[in-house]
Design a protein around this motif. Structure first.
Motif, PDB file in Angstrom:
ATOM      1  N   GLU A   2       0.845  -1.188   0.029  1.00 52.28           N
ATOM      2  CA  GLU A   2       0.378   0.321   0.128  1.00 52.28           C
ATOM      3  C   GLU A   2       0.541   1.485  -0.218  1.00 52.28           C
ATOM      4  N   ARG A   3       2.122   1.389   0.528  1.00 53.94           N
ATOM      5  CA  ARG A   3       3.428   2.140   0.154  1.00 53.94           C
ATOM      6  C   ARG A   3       3.792   2.473  -1.088  1.00 53.94           C
TER       7      ARG A   3
ATOM      8  N   ALA B 159       4.969   4.198  10.490  1.00 54.50           N
ATOM      9  CA  ALA B 159       3.906   4.773  10.829  1.00 54.50           C
ATOM     10  C   ALA B 159       4.550   5.770   9.812  1.00 54.50           C
TER      11      ALA B 159
ATOM     12  N   SER C 158      -8.081   2.015   4.207  1.00 54.86           N
ATOM     13  CA  SER C 158      -5.882   1.690   4.423  1.00 54.86           C
ATOM     14  C   SER C 158      -5.514   1.321   5.312  1.00 54.86           C
ATOM     15  N   TYR C 159      -4.428   0.714   5.465  1.00 58.09           N
ATOM     16  CA  TYR C 159      -4.498   0.374   6.919  1.00 58.09           C
ATOM     17  C   TYR C 159      -2.883   1.394   7.460  1.00 58.09           C
ATOM     18  N   GLY C 160      -3.483   2.818   7.197  1.00 59.69           N
ATOM     19  CA  GLY C 160      -2.572   4.380   7.947  1.00 59.69           C
ATOM     20  C   GLY C 160      -3.167   3.606   9.338  1.00 59.69           C
TER      21      GLY C 160
ATOM     22  N   TRP D 164      -9.137  -2.026   7.463  1.00 56.48           N
ATOM     23  CA  TRP D 164      -8.378  -1.031   6.287  1.00 56.48           C
ATOM     24  C   TRP D 164     -10.003  -1.379   5.675  1.00 56.48           C
TER      25      TRP D 164
END
Length: 392
Positions: free
Chosen positions: A236-237, A290, A361-363, A356
């Motif tokens: 995802e990054r 993070a 998102s995984y933020g 998620w």
């Protein structure tokens, strides 16, 4: 050449644990796709087997530990290994969900009997230098995934998933045989052994036990959660696929390097000091995850922090527990500590998936892991202080 008692113990436990974790746990994800294709089961139905095994293993940990305290762990490890082999063979002929889930409930019993808790109880009881022996064992078992994931994939590709399970079942007989051949007979039962239940009741009321339970539960959530979601989180990054796989693959070598360094230091360090370092590195690694930009160097630093922490915590769960809580009733006490990790281990993949799905998102996930890492730091520090106060 005659092997010393400690060398026989180290080799018997290390090889048995590497094979046991490899065949009874590490290869499980490899069988999902071929089972889906042949049987038409959903991924959820297949993964429910492993979840059931984790629950049963957690519930069985205390009675298994109490039995090891009273009678020694040699036969428990042997019969657990043989039961695991039989269940792998039974899995190879599974056609119904009911049989599949039943055998995985039995697999939970095999894991409780054959894997980490009873093995460490044998080491703590029999080794002249338990800390160094445990560190040496984890140095060898650190290669479990490196060996068994490609081995399992190769067996499935060459033989099909059912025949691959039979090959793994044959291999899983070896830990049981090694336990009977290399591990020492338990010492004569002492009068104090009858107090195993009382020792457990006393231990669970101590602040040191509660601190370790909270620390290990937080670490279990982080470890299982990252194990299930690290690859999609890194993807995802926007990292290249090769970088994602490299970051994940570095976990094993970094773990082994940390354990080798600890083995070299020997008695110059205490498990309490090692635990403070390991727990401190966890939130540092999660904070990097993070905040770091999507550059390989930063995320390799995250992998280093987390892998060193994870590799050392495996040792802390065994040797650190003995140092902080003592050796009396060790099997039952470590079983109770394992129970504290059951819910985090089973909930982590689902909860992170829900985050998620709800946010897209995984933020938020690394920040959740930072918080749990800080909880582990505080909990372990409290346990170590309680031990030091008791020692004085």
């Amino acid at each position: 050449m005659t092997l010393s008692a400690d060398t026989r113990l180290l080799l018997g436990i290390a090889i048995g644990q590497a094979i046991g974790w490899g065949t009874l746990f590490a290869v499980f994800p490899l069988f999902g796709a071929p089972m889906e294709a042949e049987l038409g089961w959903s991924r959820t139905e297949i993964n429910a087997g492993l979840t059931l095994a984790i629950l049963v293993s957690g519930l069985a940990a205390v009675p298994v530990g109490q039995h090891v305290d009273r009678h020694g762990g040699r036969r428990m490890l042997a019969w657990g290994g043989f039961l695991g082999a039989a269940l792998l063979a039974l899995w190879s002929v599974a056609e119904s969900r009911a049989l599949y889930w039943t055998l995985w409930a039995g697999m939970g019993l095999a894991q409780a009997a054959a894997l980490w808790g009873p093995a460490m109880a044998v080491v703590v009881t029999a080794a002249r230098d338990p800390n160094r022996t445990i560190t040496g064992i984890t140095f060898i078992t650190g290669f479990t995934g490196t060996v068994f994931v490609p081995l399992g994939a190769a067996l499935i590709a060459a033989l099909g998933w059912r025949q691959a399970l039979l090959a793994l079942a044959a291999l899983q007989l070896l830990p049981g045989l090694l336990a009977l051949w290399l591990l020492p007979q338990p010492p004569p039962r002492l009068p104090g052994a009858a107090r195993a239940s009382a020792s457990l009741r006393d231990a669970v009321r101590r602040p040191a036990f509660l601190g370790l339970a909270a620390c290990f539960a937080a670490h279990a959530f982080i470890g299982v959660g990252l194990g299930a979601h690290a690859i999609p989180l890194l993807r995802e990054r926007g990292l290249p696929e090769a970088s994602v796989l490299l970051i994940v693959a570095l976990h094993g070598p970094f773990q082994v390097a940390a354990r080798f360094a600890l083995f070299a230091l020997g008695r110059r360090v205490t498990m309490r000091g090692v635990g403070r370092l390991a727990t401190a590195l966890t939130p540092v690694g999660m904070l990097v995850l993070a905040l770091a930009p999507p550059h390989l160097a930063w995320l390799v630093f995250y992998a280093l922090c987390w892998a060193v922490a994870d590799g050392l915590m495996t040792i802390i769960r065994a040797a650190g527990t003995a140092e902080i809580l003592g050796r009396e009733g060790y099997g039952a006490i470590t079983g109770a500590l394992s129970v504290a990790t059951v819910l985090p281990r089973t909930a982590a993949p689902v909860l992170i998936a829900l985050i998620w799905e709800s946010t897209g998102s995984y933020g938020p996930v690394p920040w959740l892991l930072v918080g749990l890492g800080c909880l582990a730091v505080a909990a372990f520090a409290a346990a170590a202080r309680a031990r030091q106060g008791r020692a004085r």
